[in-house]
Design a protein around this motif. Structure first.
Motif, PDB file in Angstrom:
ATOM      1  N   ASN A 158      54.331  52.588  37.298  1.00  0.00           N
ATOM      2  CA  ASN A 158      54.065  51.806  36.089  1.00  0.00           C
ATOM      3  C   ASN A 158      52.744  52.161  35.429  1.00  0.00           C
ATOM      4  N   CYS A 208      58.932  51.816  37.718  1.00  0.00           N
ATOM      5  CA  CYS A 208      59.430  51.147  38.929  1.00  0.00           C
ATOM      6  C   CYS A 208      60.962  51.087  38.896  1.00  0.00           C
ATOM      7  N   CYS A 210      63.089  45.941  38.605  1.00  0.00           N
ATOM      8  CA  CYS A 210      63.620  45.210  37.438  1.00  0.00           C
ATOM      9  C   CYS A 210      63.128  45.841  36.136  1.00  0.00           C
ATOM     10  N   TYR A 232      51.972  46.703  39.891  1.00  0.00           N
ATOM     11  CA  TYR A 232      53.288  46.480  40.511  1.00  0.00           C
ATOM     12  C   TYR A 232      53.260  45.186  41.297  1.00  0.00           C
ATOM     13  N   CYS A 233      54.436  44.742  41.651  1.00  0.00           N
ATOM     14  CA  CYS A 233      54.551  43.507  42.434  1.00  0.00           C
ATOM     15  C   CYS A 233      55.045  43.857  43.830  1.00  0.00           C
ATOM     16  N   ARG A 241      56.291  40.406  38.132  1.00  0.00           N
ATOM     17  CA  ARG A 241      55.115  40.574  37.266  1.00  0.00           C
ATOM     18  C   ARG A 241      55.161  39.608  36.090  1.00  0.00           C
TER      19      ARG A 241
END
Ligand code: SF4
Length: 749
Positions: A50, A57, A60, A74-75, A230
């Motif tokens: 990202n 990513c 999603c 990022y998560c 996110r």
């Protein structure tokens, strides 16, 4: 008979009231370690995710900030996706019989590692590795079985890049079919259909920056803490800024209650993080229309008394159909609304008041809205809500269907569509000098029905895991086994591979984070996020194996085998594919130049410009409140993801936000329903649905949970076995995975 195997009994634990926090960081590191990606190597790869010159990513489709991006952009769930992709474990498929593969859970299949060689199975034999050449020849051989092009089916998962998807749709149409079932048929198809019919475009109308100006954000049927993590950062900023956040969801989800941003020391040091939900509406499953109608009824009643509540100028200038809606709302009684929702009038009125006071509101939604037989009607009712206050075409306002897969929107934009427009096929035929097939093709449910009904079809899957994604698992398993040929483009083993056609081929492709070197040099691909931003994704990591190919290269192999055409020029330089996309698809002018800008470009959206020419005017619609025959002891079941899951990929057996550990065999029930069924938490049950025929799964334990009485929830793919293929929205074809009438019975072992 496919039933997702159950391994291990889930253990209940503490339910979290705050999402994120340092645990998210710990989880990220633990997944990098357990998936053998290596913590240091994994963090290095994540450092490119990202980022403006990095890769997108594979999770999603929540957008990246156009301006400043964090070093850790990022998560936790994006990190889990990369841990999966970057594992050093290599899958040894030939060590397992097909039967052994069927007995593995999706989690266990994922642990087998990356597939780095083409594999083939014939007549139910174990998969053995083969050469790309052999795979090509077998596909060419199988093509001879094709009595008509419509006996070929081309499935797409939302991970496919624009370039691969465009070549894939060209392949199928040159072969002579529009059979392009794709994962969006099972998720946001109802959004596309419902919005196209009311505002003339099937995509969200907001940008990420609109969230900086929205005075109220309504979130329907979405669990961003797990599915779009996110988004919590965006909601956190809005909450701190004082925006109202109204969450409408049968389940109380931690990610909607409060959030501790792992990169914000003030949050980490705080006890409760930043509170998100201003109002939490735990309505009954499937009752969103009733809730929204209650809000509309309240606003219209206030309009009668006080005036100046609804956006009259906007309505008279841009819309049609309000009088019919007004009449419908006035005829709908509060008893009807409260009975359907299980809510109090005062709660609905409070939400209407928040909406009235807000001069700019964003309406977000996900599967809790779309996966119903009335999914399109749900979306249209959300549009009614937006139109009545003129929340379109202005800053801080709009419609925001949040996509669950990184490029599911892009795939549709570049032609993955079983019902393409004449304009699209006309431009495609002109660009490639052929006549695309005019007749509508098959979506996911129709394709499965055809594969189940007829022998000898050819099924191609560009990514994805149809068996675990689709409803009616037993039927899907038989449908796959019925095929003469199943071809899967995959990175890792999954359950669809365990149900091979007479001949089944698995072709290993590059991961998003991996270097894609072609004849003219390193290539990048492009994707489109939920807010119609088209941007680059370029992996630079060392591929998991030397014999992997990119998705475009694999589609070119299909073109060679099925069409006897050489598409290597496109593979050598993806700019050539993008030139063709520019020629065929609206909004891609100067594609190669514009997509090289750091943040890409935004595709046009007529609804955002208040241009409703396609419909004349934006349409208010009348949508009836659905009813469900649950009878005395029936329950209304919704299927959902756990926190350790992305679509059909199971990262682990924990769902820590909901306090479930070490297993997935749980059914969440209201305590009153446990009593009604003489059950207590932990008791084992069988759970059945009864549509046309009885579908039953057993070995699940009930868990007392904060869910409205009469409603139940369980994970998919486990719950898919209870969802009949025929139970789908008639307009969008989207299966009803979020409202299935079931019964439960204590299971005496
Ligand atoms: S929010 Fe979605 S796109 Fe962003 S890192 Fe997480 S999973 Fe990936």
């Amino acid at each position: 008979m496919d039933k997702t195997p159950i391994k291990g009994d889930a253990q209940p634990g503490r339910i979290k009231s705050v999402a994120g926090g340092l645990t998210a960081v710990k989880q990220t590191l633990s997944h990098l370690r357990t998936k053998k990606a290596g913590a240091i190597r994994g963090l290095r790869i994540l450092g490119q995710m990202n980022q403006k010159n990095g890769f997108d990513c594979p999770g999603c489709a929540w957008p990246d900030p156009a301006d400043h991006r964090s070093k850790f952009e990022y998560c936790e769930n994006g990190a889990k996706a990369i841990a999966e992709e970057s594992t050093r474990t290599i899958a040894k498929l030939s060590e397992f019989s097909i039967k052994a593969l069927t007995e593995k859970t999706d989690f266990e299949l994922g642990l087998l590692g990356r597939i780095v060689q083409p594999h083939i199975s014939k007549n139910g034999s174990s998969y053995t590795s083969c050469s790309w050449e052999e795979a090509r020849n077998v596909i060419q051989e199988c093509k001879k079985n094709l009595s008509t092009p419509n006996d070929a089916i081309f499935y797409t998962s939302g991970r496919a890049s624009n370039e691969a998807a465009f070549l894939y749709q060209l392949l199928g149409r040159k072969l002579g079919t529009n059979n392009f079932p794709d994962c969006s048929n099972m998720c946001h198809e109802s959004s596309g259909v419902g919005m196209s019919k009311t505002v003339g475009v099937g995509k969200g109308t907001v940008s990420l920056s609109d969230f900086k100006y929205a005075e109220a954000i309504f979130i329907f049927g979405q669990n961003p803490g797990t599915n779009h993590p996110r988004m919590l950062s965006t909601l956190r900023e809005a909450a701190i800024r004082g925006a109202a956040i109204v969450c409408i969801n049968p389940l109380k989800e931690s990610g909607l209650l409060a959030f501790k941003h792992p990169q914000k020391p003030r949050d980490i040091l705080s006890k409760d993080g930043v509170a998100l939900a201003t109002e939490y509406v735990q309505l009954k499953v499937g009752s969103d229309i009733a809730f929204i109608k209650g809000m509309l009824k309240t606003l219209l009643e206030w309009q009668q008394v006080e005036g100046d509540i609804i956006a009259q100028e906007f309505i008279s200038q841009h819309t049609a159909g309000l009088p019919e809606l007004e009449e419908n709302c006035s005829k709908t009684s509060w008893d009807q609304i409260l009975d359907a929702t299980g809510l109090t009038k005062s709660q609905i009125v409070r939400c209407a008041d928040i909406y009235r006071r807000s001069s700019s509101s964003i309406i977000c939604w996900a599967m809790g809205i779309t996966q119903h037989v009335h999914g399109v009607a749900n979306v249209q009712e959300l549009v009614n809500l937006a139109l009545i206050k003129g929340n379109l075409g202005k800053q801080g306002a709009g419609l925001c269907p949040v996509r669950g897969h990184s490029n599911v929107q892009g795939d549709r934009t570049v032609g993955i569509n079983h019902a393409p427009s004449e304009e699209f096929t006309g431009r495609l035929g002109k660009a490639f000098s052929f006549s695309p097939p005019p007749s509508k093709g098959l979506d996911v449910a129709e394709s499965i029905e055809k594969m189940h009904r007829e022998d000898g079809l050819l099924f191609f899957a560009l990514g994805g895991n149809l068996l675990s994604a689709a409803p009616d698992s037993a039927v899907v398993a038989e449908a796959l086994q019925n095929c003469a040929l199943t071809v899967h483009v995959s990175t890792k083993p999954n359950r669809s591979h365990a149900y091979p056609g007479a001949v089944s081929i698995i072709l290993p492709c590059l991961g998003r984070s991996e270097l894609d070197k072609q004849a003219t040099g390193d290539q990048f691909v492009t994707v489109e996020n939920s807010m119609s931003v088209v941007h680059r994704s370029q992996g630079r990591g060392k591929p998991a194996g030397e014999n992997l190919r990119s998705e475009p290269a694999i589609v070119a192999l299909f073109a060679d085998a099925l069409l006897d055409e050489d598409w290597n020029d496109y593979v050598a330089n993806y700019d050539r594919i993008r030139d063709k996309i520019e020629e065929v698809v609206d909004g891609f002018e100067n594609y190669n130049q514009r997509v090289r800008s750091e943040s890409g470009f935004i595709l046009p959206n007529s609804a955002r410009e208040l241009d409703f020419e396609a419909l004349g005017k934006a349409q208010f619609t009348v949508n009836e409140i659905p009813t469900f025959e649950t009878k005395e002891k029936g329950l209304l079941l919704m299927t959902m993801r756990s926190h350790d899951q992305f679509n059909t990929t199971i990262y682990g057996n924990d769902d820590r936000y909901r306090g479930v550990y070490g297993g997935r065999n749980v059914v969440f029930l209201n305590e009153k329903d446990l009593v009604k069924h003489s059950l207590k938490s932990g008791d084992k049950i069988s759970i059945s649905s009864n549509y046309e025929k009885k579908r039953c799964i057993a070995g699940y334990q009930v868990l007392s949970y904060d869910i409205p009485e009469g409603c139940a929830a369980m994970y998919f793919p486990e719950g898919n076995a209870l969802v009949p293929l025929s139970l789908r929205d008639k307009q969008s074809g989207t299966p009803s995975s979020k409202s299935i009438v079931v019964t439960i019975r204590k299971h005496f072992s």
